[in-house]
Design a protein around this motif. Structure first.
Motif, PDB file in Angstrom:
ATOM      1  N   LEU A 185       0.833  -1.213  -0.019  1.00 26.38           N
ATOM      2  CA  LEU A 185       0.009   0.185  -0.025  1.00 26.38           C
ATOM      3  C   LEU A 185       1.052   1.281  -0.040  1.00 26.38           C
ATOM      4  O   LEU A 185       0.490   2.339  -0.472  1.00 26.38           O
ATOM      5  N   ARG A 186       1.975   1.221   0.548  1.00 28.77           N
ATOM      6  CA  ARG A 186       3.183   2.234   0.558  1.00 28.77           C
ATOM      7  C   ARG A 186       4.344   1.230   0.077  1.00 28.77           C
ATOM      8  O   ARG A 186       4.527   0.216   0.397  1.00 28.77           O
ATOM      9  N   ASP A 187       5.287   2.152  -0.446  1.00 29.32           N
ATOM     10  CA  ASP A 187       6.350   1.397  -0.952  1.00 29.32           C
ATOM     11  C   ASP A 187       7.664   1.987  -0.709  1.00 29.32           C
ATOM     12  O   ASP A 187       7.614   3.366  -0.627  1.00 29.32           O
ATOM     13  N   VAL A 188       8.866   1.345  -0.890  1.00 23.96           N
ATOM     14  CA  VAL A 188      10.314   1.934  -0.836  1.00 23.96           C
ATOM     15  C   VAL A 188      11.056   1.318  -1.831  1.00 23.96           C
ATOM     16  O   VAL A 188      11.009  -0.009  -1.940  1.00 23.96           O
ATOM     17  N   ALA A 246       1.611  -9.904  16.036  1.00 26.74           N
ATOM     18  CA  ALA A 246       2.587 -10.298  15.016  1.00 26.74           C
ATOM     19  C   ALA A 246       1.995  -9.852  13.724  1.00 26.74           C
ATOM     20  O   ALA A 246       0.883 -10.198  13.226  1.00 26.74           O
ATOM     21  N   ARG A 247       2.722  -8.763  13.143  1.00 23.18           N
ATOM     22  CA  ARG A 247       1.943  -8.133  11.687  1.00 23.18           C
ATOM     23  C   ARG A 247       2.610  -8.383  10.466  1.00 23.18           C
ATOM     24  O   ARG A 247       2.222  -8.593   9.442  1.00 23.18           O
ATOM     25  N   ALA A 248       4.453  -8.389  10.475  1.00 19.94           N
ATOM     26  CA  ALA A 248       4.794  -8.565   9.119  1.00 19.94           C
ATOM     27  C   ALA A 248       6.069  -9.157   9.487  1.00 19.94           C
ATOM     28  O   ALA A 248       6.700  -9.364  10.444  1.00 19.94           O
ATOM     29  N   LEU A 249       6.683  -9.654   8.336  1.00 18.46           N
ATOM     30  CA  LEU A 249       8.083 -10.226   8.345  1.00 18.46           C
ATOM     31  C   LEU A 249       8.757  -9.845   7.190  1.00 18.46           C
ATOM     32  O   LEU A 249       8.426  -9.156   6.214  1.00 18.46           O
ATOM     33  N   ALA A 250      10.150  -9.922   7.364  1.00 22.15           N
ATOM     34  CA  ALA A 250      11.316  -9.658   6.556  1.00 22.15           C
ATOM     35  C   ALA A 250      12.420 -10.503   6.641  1.00 22.15           C
ATOM     36  O   ALA A 250      12.704 -11.146   7.535  1.00 22.15           O
ATOM     37  N   VAL A 251      13.167 -11.080   5.632  1.00 22.71           N
ATOM     38  CA  VAL A 251      14.177 -11.750   5.802  1.00 22.71           C
ATOM     39  C   VAL A 251      15.439 -11.370   5.248  1.00 22.71           C
ATOM     40  O   VAL A 251      15.318 -10.761   4.048  1.00 22.71           O
ATOM     41  N   ILE A 252      16.652 -11.483   5.835  1.00 25.09           N
ATOM     42  CA  ILE A 252      17.849 -10.968   5.163  1.00 25.09           C
ATOM     43  C   ILE A 252      18.994 -12.205   5.623  1.00 25.09           C
ATOM     44  O   ILE A 252      19.159 -12.274   6.755  1.00 25.09           O
ATOM     45  N   ALA A 283      11.883  -0.469  22.028  1.00 20.90           N
ATOM     46  CA  ALA A 283      11.755   1.146  22.039  1.00 20.90           C
ATOM     47  C   ALA A 283      11.170   1.633  20.961  1.00 20.90           C
ATOM     48  O   ALA A 283      11.571   2.278  20.198  1.00 20.90           O
ATOM     49  N   MET A 284       9.709   1.095  20.662  1.00 21.00           N
ATOM     50  CA  MET A 284       8.981   1.588  19.448  1.00 21.00           C
ATOM     51  C   MET A 284       7.470   1.820  19.685  1.00 21.00           C
ATOM     52  O   MET A 284       7.083   1.076  21.052  1.00 21.00           O
ATOM     53  N   GLU A 285       6.908   2.522  19.188  1.00 27.93           N
ATOM     54  CA  GLU A 285       5.634   2.881  19.373  1.00 27.93           C
ATOM     55  C   GLU A 285       4.596   1.635  18.996  1.00 27.93           C
ATOM     56  O   GLU A 285       4.005   0.898  19.663  1.00 27.93           O
ATOM     57  N   ASN A 286       4.710   1.174  17.743  1.00 29.32           N
ATOM     58  CA  ASN A 286       3.880   0.224  17.160  1.00 29.32           C
ATOM     59  C   ASN A 286       4.448  -0.315  15.969  1.00 29.32           C
ATOM     60  O   ASN A 286       4.197   0.364  14.743  1.00 29.32           O
ATOM     61  N   ALA A 287       5.003  -1.190  15.953  1.00 30.72           N
ATOM     62  CA  ALA A 287       5.618  -1.907  14.541  1.00 30.72           C
ATOM     63  C   ALA A 287       4.639  -2.340  13.729  1.00 30.72           C
ATOM     64  O   ALA A 287       3.893  -3.551  14.048  1.00 30.72           O
ATOM     65  N   GLN A 288       4.310  -1.872  12.577  1.00 31.90           N
ATOM     66  CA  GLN A 288       3.114  -2.166  11.685  1.00 31.90           C
ATOM     67  C   GLN A 288       3.630  -3.107  10.443  1.00 31.90           C
ATOM     68  O   GLN A 288       2.842  -4.147   9.933  1.00 31.90           O
ATOM     69  N   ALA A 289       4.724  -2.668   9.949  1.00 31.77           N
ATOM     70  CA  ALA A 289       5.275  -3.438   8.806  1.00 31.77           C
ATOM     71  C   ALA A 289       6.624  -3.414   8.721  1.00 31.77           C
ATOM     72  O   ALA A 289       7.320  -2.335   9.242  1.00 31.77           O
ATOM     73  N   ILE A 290       7.410  -4.123   7.721  1.00 30.31           N
ATOM     74  CA  ILE A 290       8.908  -4.223   7.731  1.00 30.31           C
ATOM     75  C   ILE A 290       9.090  -4.593   6.095  1.00 30.31           C
ATOM     76  O   ILE A 290       8.606  -5.429   5.803  1.00 30.31           O
ATOM     77  N   ILE A 291      10.263  -4.069   5.909  1.00 26.28           N
ATOM     78  CA  ILE A 291      11.049  -4.258   4.835  1.00 26.28           C
ATOM     79  C   ILE A 291      12.506  -4.312   4.711  1.00 26.28           C
ATOM     80  O   ILE A 291      12.927  -3.437   5.208  1.00 26.28           O
ATOM     81  N   GLY A 292      13.226  -5.327   4.315  1.00 26.48           N
ATOM     82  CA  GLY A 292      14.524  -5.722   4.137  1.00 26.48           C
ATOM     83  C   GLY A 292      15.084  -5.163   3.074  1.00 26.48           C
ATOM     84  O   GLY A 292      14.764  -5.792   1.970  1.00 26.48           O
ATOM     85  N   GLY A 345      19.188  -5.066   1.753  1.00 30.18           N
ATOM     86  CA  GLY A 345      20.571  -5.026   1.855  1.00 30.18           C
ATOM     87  C   GLY A 345      21.035  -5.372   3.474  1.00 30.18           C
ATOM     88  O   GLY A 345      20.415  -6.354   3.873  1.00 30.18           O
ATOM     89  N   GLU A 346      21.763  -4.483   4.079  1.00 20.65           N
ATOM     90  CA  GLU A 346      21.806  -4.635   5.400  1.00 20.65           C
ATOM     91  C   GLU A 346      21.058  -3.722   6.478  1.00 20.65           C
ATOM     92  O   GLU A 346      21.285  -3.497   7.592  1.00 20.65           O
ATOM     93  N   TYR A 347      19.746  -3.201   5.744  1.00 19.77           N
ATOM     94  CA  TYR A 347      18.938  -2.440   6.308  1.00 19.77           C
ATOM     95  C   TYR A 347      17.681  -2.955   6.380  1.00 19.77           C
ATOM     96  O   TYR A 347      17.262  -3.679   5.775  1.00 19.77           O
ATOM     97  N   ILE A 348      16.672  -2.676   7.560  1.00 16.85           N
ATOM     98  CA  ILE A 348      15.422  -2.752   7.790  1.00 16.85           C
ATOM     99  C   ILE A 348      14.716  -1.468   7.764  1.00 16.85           C
ATOM    100  O   ILE A 348      15.124  -0.388   8.642  1.00 16.85           O
ATOM    101  N   TYR A 349      13.621  -1.252   7.256  1.00 13.43           N
ATOM    102  CA  TYR A 349      12.793  -0.135   7.310  1.00 13.43           C
ATOM    103  C   TYR A 349      11.324  -0.678   7.906  1.00 13.43           C
ATOM    104  O   TYR A 349      10.766  -1.646   7.567  1.00 13.43           O
ATOM    105  N   VAL A 350      10.966   0.181   9.105  1.00  9.07           N
ATOM    106  CA  VAL A 350       9.833  -0.176   9.938  1.00  9.07           C
ATOM    107  C   VAL A 350       8.924   0.739  10.023  1.00  9.07           C
ATOM    108  O   VAL A 350       9.163   2.010  10.588  1.00  9.07           O
TER     109      VAL A 350
END
Length: 365
Positions: free
Chosen positions: A9-12, A278-284, A316-325, A327-332
């Motif tokens: 629904l949103r993208d990076v 549990a809402r979302a997953l990413a694999v690196i 230490a987060m408010e509410n992790a809703q979605a995640i994308i991996g 390279g060496e980074y994840i975006y939450v």
């Protein structure tokens, strides 16, 4: 082999140390995570009607599926100064875009670049629209394929386009002649479809509350159904596939592991309870990252594919809703906390390296 599925629904999209974020009605945000503060290096408003849903990078341009406001083409040669070079009006509410070169069978035998745009809904036409974007400043429509009900996502592999229809599932089209896309096969089994991912000739399709299917596409006119798995009471929030195992999340039930090594007899072999939702997953590589709602991010080692090993968490987060991996980074996506970027080169010691605010809550990426 690693496959990952996520509703878009949103993208990076990521290139070098820049992230190009389809940021809804805020347009395109460009983030440089090498800068310790003020990571947003540019923000390009796309117009009052724009609602950036998806982003695809090709060459020096970013192509944005912008809802009611069509296809936006942005020059990103200098990421700190993105420039809107063209707006291509599209009849429907567009949700996703894919760009690739295609050899045209004419006297010159030339390669041209085409943007494949899908969408629909919101009282607008639904389907696939194909544009020649060889000259991004002078794009033009060359083909269209109409369907009923919205198309949520698209992937293109050479002459074959794979579409995810909201109600009918997987549709395959021959786009070797972009001016005349031809239907090759349609799943045509009604359901509430939400996920698609392709790796070569393998295509996974997921339904929100009805299970997972795997198709082998050697013959696109008669794909082989390799696997069908009903999730039963499990509600599929997100899923990733690594080798012969699928990992799914189901809100309050946490993480589950599905053995798909025997496609005719897939079986859930492991449940892992999580403290949050549990809402979302990413694999690196061999690490699985799980967005666990109000309990932040949880990291699991999956060297042993059948038995995820808990490695650590960042709460230490408010509410992790979605995640994308990437390279060496994840975006939450962190709800009112915007988007947080983590370097996960050492999964036992992950720390934020940047963040940026979004307009409203960040619920998906």
């Amino acid at each position: 082999m690693i496959l990952a599925l996520m509703a878009r629904l949103r993208d990076v999209a990521v290139r070098d140390h820049f992230a190009f974020v389809a940021n809804g009605d805020s347009g395109l945000a460009v983030v440089d995570w090498e800068i310790p503060i003020d990571q947003i290096v540019s923000q390009l408003e796309l117009g009052n009607a724009a609602d950036a849903q998806g982003v695809f990078l090709y060459g020096d341009y970013a192509y944005l599926a912008s809802g009611d406001d069509g296809l936006k083409i942005v020059n990103i040669e200098n990421p700190r100064q993105p420039a809107l070079v063209a707006t291509q009006r599209v009849p429907g509410y567009i949700r996703s875009v894919y760009v690739q070169p295609t050899a045209i069978n004419n006297a010159e035998g030339e390669n041209r670049i085409f943007a494949y745009v899908v969408g629909g809904g919101k009282n607008k036409p639904s389907g696939l629209w194909i544009y020649d974007v060889t000259d991004p400043r002078n794009s033009r429509q060359v083909g269209v394929y109409d369907v009923s009900q919205p198309v949520l996502d698209i992937s293109v592999d050479g002459r074959i386009a794979y579409l995810l229809h909201e109600q009918l599932g997987l549709i395959t089209l021959d786009v070797s002649d972009p001016s005349r896309p031809q239907l090759k096969w349609s799943q045509s089994v009604e359901g509430d479809y939400s996920h698609i991912y392709r790796s070569g000739r393998l295509v996974y399709v997921g339904r929100k509350s009805d299970g997972i299917q795997l198709f082998r596409m050697e013959n696109i006119q008669a794909p082989g159904l390799v696997m069908e798995f009903s999730t039963g009471e499990l509600v599929l929030q997100d899923m990733v596939v690594v080798d012969n195992y699928a990992y799914g999340v189901d809100g309050e039930r946490g993480l589950w592991v599905l053995d798909i090594s025997k496609p005719k007899a897939p079986a859930v072999i492991e449940f892992v309870d999580t403290p949050g939702y549990a809402r979302a997953l990413a694999v690196i590589n061999d690490q699985l990252f799980l967005a666990d709602g109000g309990r932040g991010i949880r990291i699991y080692g999956i060297q042993n594919r059948s038995a995820p090993e808990f490695l650590g968490s960042f709460e230490a987060m408010e509410n992790a809703q979605a995640i994308i991996g990437k390279g060496e980074y994840i975006y939450v996506a962190n709800a009112q906390g915007g988007v947080i970027i983590f370097n996960v080169a050492d999964p036992a010691k992950i720390e934020p390296v940047g963040s940026f605010k979004t307009r409203g809550s960040a619920l998906d990426i």
